[in-house]
Each structure stands twice: as C-alpha cells, then as structure tokens.
Scaffold this motif. Structure first.
Motif, mmCIF file in Angstrom:
data_model
loop_
_atom_site.group_PDB
_atom_site.id
_atom_site.type_symbol
_atom_site.label_atom_id
_atom_site.label_comp_id
_atom_site.label_asym_id
_atom_site.label_seq_id
_atom_site.Cartn_x
_atom_site.Cartn_y
_atom_site.Cartn_z
ATOM 1 N N UNK A 68 0.787 -1.044 0.014
ATOM 2 C CA UNK A 68 0.018 0.155 0.074
ATOM 3 C C UNK A 68 0.969 1.384 -0.127
ATOM 4 N N UNK A 69 0.628 2.156 -0.715
ATOM 5 C CA UNK A 69 1.154 3.514 -0.860
ATOM 6 C C UNK A 69 1.091 4.245 0.769
ATOM 7 N N UNK A 70 -0.095 3.971 0.868
ATOM 8 C CA UNK A 70 -0.431 4.783 2.187
ATOM 9 C C UNK A 70 -1.078 3.610 3.280
ATOM 10 N N UNK A 71 -1.033 3.991 4.695
ATOM 11 C CA UNK A 71 -1.405 3.199 5.504
ATOM 12 C C UNK A 71 -3.010 3.255 5.613
ATOM 13 N N UNK A 103 -4.245 11.915 6.468
ATOM 14 C CA UNK A 103 -4.815 11.802 7.658
ATOM 15 C C UNK A 103 -3.764 11.589 8.767
ATOM 16 N N UNK A 104 -2.526 12.348 8.326
ATOM 17 C CA UNK A 104 -1.396 12.096 9.590
ATOM 18 C C UNK A 104 -1.855 12.941 10.940
ATOM 19 N N UNK A 105 -2.364 14.047 10.826
ATOM 20 C CA UNK A 105 -2.477 14.848 11.817
ATOM 21 C C UNK A 105 -3.737 14.185 12.821
ATOM 22 N N UNK A 106 -4.620 13.405 12.182
ATOM 23 C CA UNK A 106 -5.816 12.771 12.813
ATOM 24 C C UNK A 106 -5.048 11.441 13.665
#
Length: 324
Positions: A68-71, A103-106
């Motif tokens: 996956x490119x993003x978790x 969604x990193x900050x979340x």
C-alpha cells in the motif's frame, strides 16, 4: 498530555528491560509487548536521496511494488488498539515521507489521546502553515526536520529534488504555530554529517534557533558502497560510521553486541507487515502481518525469537550495517 504511565505500561517496560538483560547472558525470552512502534504512514517520497532505498528507487522492488502506498485506516486502528495499552511511544516514520498521508494529523491526535508520546520525522517539503497548525493542535510531541545543508548547493547534494527554502519555511511555520497555539511540540533540526556540508556545521550551531528549531542533532550517515571510500563520507574520520583498515578498504566501525531495539520495538509497514526494526528496509525479516495475527503473537512468534537470537551475535546482514 504527556505520556500516561499506566500500570500496564510500567510493568511492560520493566519486563522488557529484564528480558533484554537476560538476553545478554544468552537467554532469549519474551514476556512483554513493544515499548514503541514505528508506523509507516506512506512508503513513497518526493525526493531522490542517494542513500535512501526509496530515493534510490528501490520502490520498484516487490516489497514496495506490492505494498500500500499509504497506511489504510483499518491497519492504523488495529495497530493503535493493540499496542496502546502497553507502549509509550508511537513514531510516524519509516521509509517514506509521512506528511504525504492526508490523515496524519488525525492519527497523531488519536495516539496522543491514547496517552502515547508521538514523533514525526520529515523532509518538510509538504509542510504548509495549515498543516503545522494541525500537527501542533493534534498534540505532536516531537517533529524532526531533516535538513542537510544551509544553501541550495549543499542541501541538494543529498536531498535531491528538495528545496532548502521549504525546510526553512517549515521550521518557521512550526515555531509560529507552537507559540501561537501554546503547543508543546519539540522542533528538532537534524543534519547528516556529510563531506558536502561539513563547512556549514558551525553555522548550523549558530543558526538553528533563529531558523525555528528548539534542538539541533547531527547524525552520521549510512552509506551503501563505501569499501573504496565515498564522496559523501566526511573528511574527519570520527564523524563517519566507517574506518579505513590496513588493507586500504573502509569497514563499518565495530559495535558492541546486543540490541535493545529488537526487544523493545517494531516497525509496521503501510500494508501491516511487522518488522524487527528500521534497518529491515527490504522487509526481509517480517514476523508476519498484523491484519492476520495479533501483535501478542507476532512479537513472540518463532520468526521473532529466531531473529533476536541471531541479533545477539549480529548475524543478520541488517545488523552488520546497523548504527543503532
């Protein structure tokens, strides 16, 4: 909120250090869970750093091509729910650039709300004033901004494709957000010691606070093809991980045996693979996948135990190149 030292976290840490102490005598056992977890928000990056697997375009290899490119949300939720009762730290970085995850900050907020100490390491190229605000408001406790030069020339010698001005802007935005929002985020400026920037080391020490950082950290650089020397290797031997031997070849400087990291933590990739540490860049020693087995099993299964037994004597190839 600081790290919440619950009874389960304190007991878990005590068990970890006891088990590690036993390993130094040759007795390998696990009766604890990870103290820290590094999750990989993204396995891609905008830059082409010459000594980074992603930058070297190893992303074409199977471990990246099939990932996956993003978790995904479900992987993140599984990791957090399983380790939060026992771990004290959540690191949001591995091989890719974490700020690319929308969604990193979340994710940081959820880890912070669970009482975990949170860390992000970034090249800062994707930073914006809005994102700086969101990270500080999320409760991020430490952000590492990698900047290996103070000018375009020295910076781009390693951070190929990046802009030193974007790094400097990012540091300023983070400082402003921290002051305006009364945040507690530690802003760390990190610089690799390279031949290309060694004339700027003194200037880094003089300028890092004016740039917006709270702390400056120099790190030695990992190099891949170093036997005959390397153009990025510092001229001063004490700032290099490699020393020249009687045969004229360069060798990695020796390290002591034992590694607390493979007893105290794991890495979870974008697709949920659980790796022993950040040096398993090719995913060669995965314990399994957290979407298929719980962390309580993966952290103590036979693959994990076999790796730890081998790591005591630095037998795995990744241990031979590790700098801890």
């Amino acid at each position: 909120m600081s790290v919440v030292l619950t009874k389960s976290r304190v007991l878990n840490a005590l068990r970890c250090y006891w088990n590690y102490a036993l390993s130094r005598t040759g007795l390998v056992r696990i009766s604890h869970m990870p103290l820290f977890v590094s999750v990989e928000p993204a396995n891609i990056c905008q830059l082409h750093c010459p000594e980074c697997p992603v930058g070297m375009r190893h992303s074409g290899a199977p471990e990246y091509r099939n990932a996956e490119r993003y978790m995904p949300r479900e992987v993140w939720e599984k990791v957090l729910s399983e380790v939060a009762p026992y771990a004290h730290t959540m690191q949001f970085y591995f091989q890719g650039e974490p700020l690319l995850h929308k969604d990193l900050s979340q994710m940081i907020r959820e880890a912070h709300d669970a009482g975990l100490y949170t860390i992000v390491s970034t090249n800062a190229q994707a930073m914006t004033p809005e994102l700086a605000d969101a990270l500080v408001q999320a409760g991020l406790r430490r952000i590492i901004v990698s900047m290996d030069g103070l000018t375009d020339e020295t910076y781009s010698a390693y951070r190929a494709g990046g802009s030193v001005d974007k790094c400097k802007q990012a540091l300023g935005w983070l400082r402003d957000a921290k002051e305006r929002l009364h945040g507690r985020t530690l802003i760390e400026l990190q610089c690799l010691r390279l031949r290309t920037n060694e004339q700027e080391w003194t200037a880094f020490k003089q300028q890092y606070r004016r740039l917006g950082a709270d702390r400056l950290v120099f790190k030695t650089a990992q190099l891949y093809d170093y036997a005959d020397g390397h153009p990025l290797m510092p001229t001063e031997p004490r700032y290099s991980r490699y020393a020249q031997g009687p045969d004229g070849k360069y060798h990695r400087k020796p390290l002591g045996k034992g590694c607390l990291r493979v007893w105290s933590g794991v890495v979870v990739t974008t697709k949920g693979e659980v790796l022993p540490c950040c040096y398993d860049k090719a995913h060669a020693h995965a314990y399994g996948n957290i979407m298929e087995s719980p962390m309580t099993e993966l952290f103590a299964n036979e693959k994990a135990m076999a790796f730890r037994r081998a790591a005591i004597h630095q037998q795995p190839s990744i241990c031979k190149e590790c700098w801890k």
